[in-house]
Write an enzyme that holds these catalytic residues in place. Structure first.
Site, PDB file in Angstrom:
ATOM      1  N   HIS A  24       0.858  -1.196   0.000  1.00 33.83           N
ATOM      2  CA  HIS A  24       0.000   0.000   0.000  1.00 33.83           C
ATOM      3  C   HIS A  24       0.890   1.240   0.000  1.00 33.83           C
ATOM      4  O   HIS A  24       2.093   1.138   0.225  1.00 33.83           O
ATOM      5  CB  HIS A  24      -0.880   0.015   1.264  1.00 33.83           C
ATOM      6  CG  HIS A  24      -0.083   0.166   2.540  1.00 33.83           C
ATOM      7  ND1 HIS A  24       0.602  -0.883   3.132  1.00 33.83           N
ATOM      8  CD2 HIS A  24       0.201   1.251   3.308  1.00 33.83           C
ATOM      9  CE1 HIS A  24       1.235  -0.463   4.207  1.00 33.83           C
ATOM     10  NE2 HIS A  24       1.028   0.847   4.345  1.00 33.83           N
ATOM     11  N   ASP A  32       0.950   5.106   2.013  1.00 30.42           N
ATOM     12  CA  ASP A  32       0.282   5.811   3.103  1.00 30.42           C
ATOM     13  C   ASP A  32      -0.351   7.080   2.526  1.00 30.42           C
ATOM     14  O   ASP A  32       0.193   7.681   1.599  1.00 30.42           O
ATOM     15  CB  ASP A  32       1.290   6.163   4.207  1.00 30.42           C
ATOM     16  CG  ASP A  32       1.904   4.905   4.841  1.00 30.42           C
ATOM     17  OD1 ASP A  32       1.248   3.853   4.844  1.00 30.42           O
ATOM     18  OD2 ASP A  32       3.047   4.997   5.339  1.00 30.42           O
ATOM     19  N   HIS A  62       4.767   0.067  -0.213  1.00 29.16           N
ATOM     20  CA  HIS A  62       5.523  -0.738   0.744  1.00 29.16           C
ATOM     21  C   HIS A  62       4.626  -1.773   1.422  1.00 29.16           C
ATOM     22  O   HIS A  62       3.407  -1.727   1.286  1.00 29.16           O
ATOM     23  CB  HIS A  62       6.191   0.167   1.794  1.00 29.16           C
ATOM     24  CG  HIS A  62       5.224   1.002   2.564  1.00 29.16           C
ATOM     25  ND1 HIS A  62       4.644   2.151   2.051  1.00 29.16           N
ATOM     26  CD2 HIS A  62       4.692   0.859   3.805  1.00 29.16           C
ATOM     27  CE1 HIS A  62       3.825   2.668   2.947  1.00 29.16           C
ATOM     28  NE2 HIS A  62       3.820   1.900   4.019  1.00 29.16           N
ATOM     29  N   ARG A  85       8.015  -8.988  15.717  1.00 30.15           N
ATOM     30  CA  ARG A  85       8.475  -7.662  15.289  1.00 30.15           C
ATOM     31  C   ARG A  85       7.420  -6.627  15.639  1.00 30.15           C
ATOM     32  O   ARG A  85       6.226  -6.935  15.617  1.00 30.15           O
ATOM     33  CB  ARG A  85       8.714  -7.722  13.778  1.00 30.15           C
ATOM     34  CG  ARG A  85       9.108  -6.421  13.159  1.00 30.15           C
ATOM     35  CD  ARG A  85       9.511  -6.615  11.694  1.00 30.15           C
ATOM     36  NE  ARG A  85       9.779  -5.310  11.156  1.00 30.15           N
ATOM     37  CZ  ARG A  85       8.876  -4.552  10.541  1.00 30.15           C
ATOM     38  NH1 ARG A  85       7.638  -4.978  10.349  1.00 30.15           N
ATOM     39  NH2 ARG A  85       9.211  -3.354  10.112  1.00 30.15           N
TER      40      ARG A  85
HETATM   41  C1  LIG Z   1      -3.040  10.801   8.190  1.00 29.11           C
HETATM   42  C2  LIG Z   1      -3.754   9.743   7.846  1.00 29.11           C
HETATM   43  C3  LIG Z   1      -3.195   8.435   7.373  1.00 29.11           C
HETATM   44  C4  LIG Z   1      -4.362   7.512   7.582  1.00 29.11           C
HETATM   45  C5  LIG Z   1      -5.504   8.380   7.162  1.00 29.11           C
HETATM   46  C6  LIG Z   1      -5.244   9.653   7.944  1.00 29.11           C
HETATM   47  C7  LIG Z   1      -5.649   9.438   9.406  1.00 29.11           C
HETATM   48  C8  LIG Z   1      -5.553   7.946   9.802  1.00 29.11           C
HETATM   49  C9  LIG Z   1      -4.423   7.191   9.120  1.00 29.11           C
HETATM   50  C10 LIG Z   1      -4.551   5.683   9.211  1.00 29.11           C
HETATM   51  C11 LIG Z   1      -3.898   5.065  10.436  1.00 29.11           C
HETATM   52  C12 LIG Z   1      -4.077   3.543  10.376  1.00 29.11           C
HETATM   53  C13 LIG Z   1      -3.787   2.938   9.001  1.00 29.11           C
HETATM   54  C14 LIG Z   1      -4.472   3.765   7.900  1.00 29.11           C
HETATM   55  C15 LIG Z   1      -4.359   3.039   6.555  1.00 29.11           C
HETATM   56  C16 LIG Z   1      -5.892   4.090   8.285  1.00 29.11           C
HETATM   57  O1  LIG Z   1      -6.891   3.541   7.926  1.00 29.11           O
HETATM   58  O2  LIG Z   1      -5.902   5.234   9.075  1.00 29.11           O
HETATM   59  C17 LIG Z   1      -3.905   5.156   7.922  1.00 29.11           C
HETATM   60  C18 LIG Z   1      -4.386   6.154   6.882  1.00 29.11           C
HETATM   61  C19 LIG Z   1      -3.690   6.080   5.538  1.00 29.11           C
HETATM   62  O3  LIG Z   1      -2.464   6.148   5.427  1.00 29.11           O
HETATM   63  O4  LIG Z   1      -4.432   5.971   4.556  1.00 29.11           O
HETATM   64  O1  LIG Z   2       5.631  -2.505   9.917  1.00 25.45           O
HETATM   65  C1  LIG Z   2       6.101  -1.882   8.969  1.00 25.45           C
HETATM   66  O2  LIG Z   2       7.309  -1.866   8.731  1.00 25.45           O
HETATM   67  C2  LIG Z   2       5.195  -1.115   8.016  1.00 25.45           C
HETATM   68  C3  LIG Z   2       3.924  -0.621   8.645  1.00 25.45           C
HETATM   69  C4  LIG Z   2       3.106   0.209   7.700  1.00 25.45           C
HETATM   70  O3  LIG Z   2       3.380   0.289   6.529  1.00 25.45           O
HETATM   71  C5  LIG Z   2       1.950   0.985   8.195  1.00 25.45           C
HETATM   72  O4  LIG Z   2       1.612   0.900   9.389  1.00 25.45           O
HETATM   73  O5  LIG Z   2       1.358   1.718   7.370  1.00 25.45           O
HETATM   74 FE   LIG Z   3       2.349   1.999   5.587  1.00 17.33          FE
END
Ligand SMILES: C=C1C[C@]23C[C@H]1CC[C@H]2[C@@]12CCC[C@@](C)(C(=O)O1)[C@H]2[C@@H]3C(=O)O
Ligand SMILES: O=C(O)CCC(=O)C(=O)O
Ligand SMILES: [Fe+2]
Length: 356
Positions: A211, A213, A274, A284
């Site tokens: 995915h 971020d 990643h 881990r």
């Molecule tokens: C600043 C961010 C990054 C978000 C959206 C927003 C607030 C919450 C973050 C997370 C946190 C948990 C994983 C994720 C996948 C999720 O569902 O909420 C992230 C998401 C993303 O990277 O898409």
């Molecule tokens: O555990 C890791 O190294 C990656 C975690 C990750 O990509 C995430 O939390 O968005």
């Molecule tokens: Fe990530």
């Protein structure tokens, strides 16, 4: 593909299993070859830090940092608190389960709902203050946890503002183009704690599937020992697109470029694909800080990066609009936003507005 919804937690206690049940089995782990090139390490105290960051962003969309000013003993305490949390009995962790429509709390990584298979991991998301959920886990004894997480949030937020400013300078922009510290001070910090139990058949499971971020950048702490983080190095003169492992380095943090930076920098830097893999011998953990904007932020390329007579490479939208698009399209979101169909759609919307 489904949209993001809460999904049932594991039916299994992962650390007790001697084989990987079918619902955890992944087949597409070797979709790309592996590369042995090394993700750049940037010492933030070095006089050419800005240039090195710029190059790493353009070439990799990721780099490790040292000299970042976050004390080692604080990183150790964050790791200890994370391990303490995940070693609670499942029934206790479920008291802070992430409810429907909520981001914070205990559960599988949110993105797992895009897949029919389950990730070999557990997650715990802290949005803003850690107190409410920590109280559910340790009614009498959450002070230490909250203190550590709050201190970490404070320092890492500050660090992310510095890094974004340097990325902007590296792209030839100036301080007046974006007040990063001011912008980030209005956003809730988001910390994602990840826990990957040892796995009897690591080649058949995935910790977190590939995915990008959504944030501007993500600053990631990973425990030492077995590596788990892998990223895609895009095709270049040295070879085709390939998976590269980011080995843990004591005291270093990993910086990942997220979707928001890709848009704000008009595609000059790209978010990095990643994933986390699992291993047979060591549990881990990782702690990701997602550096995002406040809800009212207008997600759009910075004017100065759009050439004369050029259209922005991505249409403008609000941050909540972006997140809901990402919940629908997941790994296809940016591709869609850059596509000609989207441009046509965008054009249609603009002319509708102007016709009113
Ligand atoms: C600043 C961010 C990054 C978000 C959206 C927003 C607030 C919450 C973050 C997370 C946190 C948990 C994983 C994720 C996948 C999720 O569902 O909420 C992230 C998401 C993303 O990277 O898409
Ligand atoms: O555990 C890791 O190294 C990656 C975690 C990750 O990509 C995430 O939390 O968005
Ligand atoms: Fe990530």
């Amino acid at each position: 593909m489904s949209t993001l919804t809460a999904r049932p937690l594991h039916q299994f206690e992962l650390n007790t299993l001697s084989h990987v049940p079918d619902v955890y089995a992944w087949s597409a782990l070797n979709d790309l070859p592996y590369g042995d090139d090394v993700v750049p390490v940037v010492d933030l105290e070095s006089p050419d830090a800005v240039g090195l960051i710029g190059r790493a962003c353009e070439e990799w969309g990721a780099f490790q940092i040292t000299g970042h000013g976050i004390p080692l003993h604080l990183l150790d305490r964050v790791e200890a608190q994370t391990r303490r949390l995940f070693s609670l009995p499942t029934a206790q962790k479920l008291k802070a389960a992430r409810g429907p429509g909520r981001l914070s709390g205990y559960g599988l990584a949110n993105t797992s709902s895009f897949y029919s298979n389950i990730f070999w991991s557990e997650g715990f998301t802290i949005v803003g203050s850690p107190h409410d959920d920590a109280r559910k886990l340790w009614p009498e004894d959450h002070e230490e946890h909250c203190c550590v997480m709050e201190e970490y949030n404070r320092l890492i937020k500050d660090l992310s503002g510095r890094l974004l400013r340097w990325m902007m300078l590296a792209m030839g922009l100036h301080d007046e183009d974006m007040d990063w510290a001011g912008l980030l001070s209005k956003a809730d910090p988001v910390l994602q704690l990840n826990y990957y139990p040892v796995c009897p058949e690591p080649d058949r499971a995935i910790g977190i599937a590939h995915h990008t971020d959504s944030s501007f950048i993500t600053i990631l702490y990973q425990s030492s020992g077995e590596s788990g983080l892998q990223l895609v190095h895009r095709e270049d003169a040295a070879g085709p697109a390939r998976w590269v492992t980011v080995p843990p380095r004591r005291g270093a943090l990993v910086v990942n470029v997220g979707d928001l930076c890709e848009i704000v920098f008009n595609g000059r830097i790209r978010s990095v694909m990643h994933r986390a893999i699992v291993n047979r011998t060591q549990t881990r953990i990782s702690v990701a800080f997602f550096c995002g904007p406040p809800p009212e932020f207008n997600v759009a390329p910075m004017e100065k990066l759009i050439g004369p007579n050029e259209r922005p490479a991505y249409p403008a939208m609000s941050w909540p609009e972006f997140l809901s698009l990402k919940r629908k399209l997941y790994n296809k979101t940016l591709e869609y936003l850059r596509s000609p169909e989207q441009e046509a759609e965008d054009h249609k919307n603009t002319s509708e507005t102007t016709n009113q």
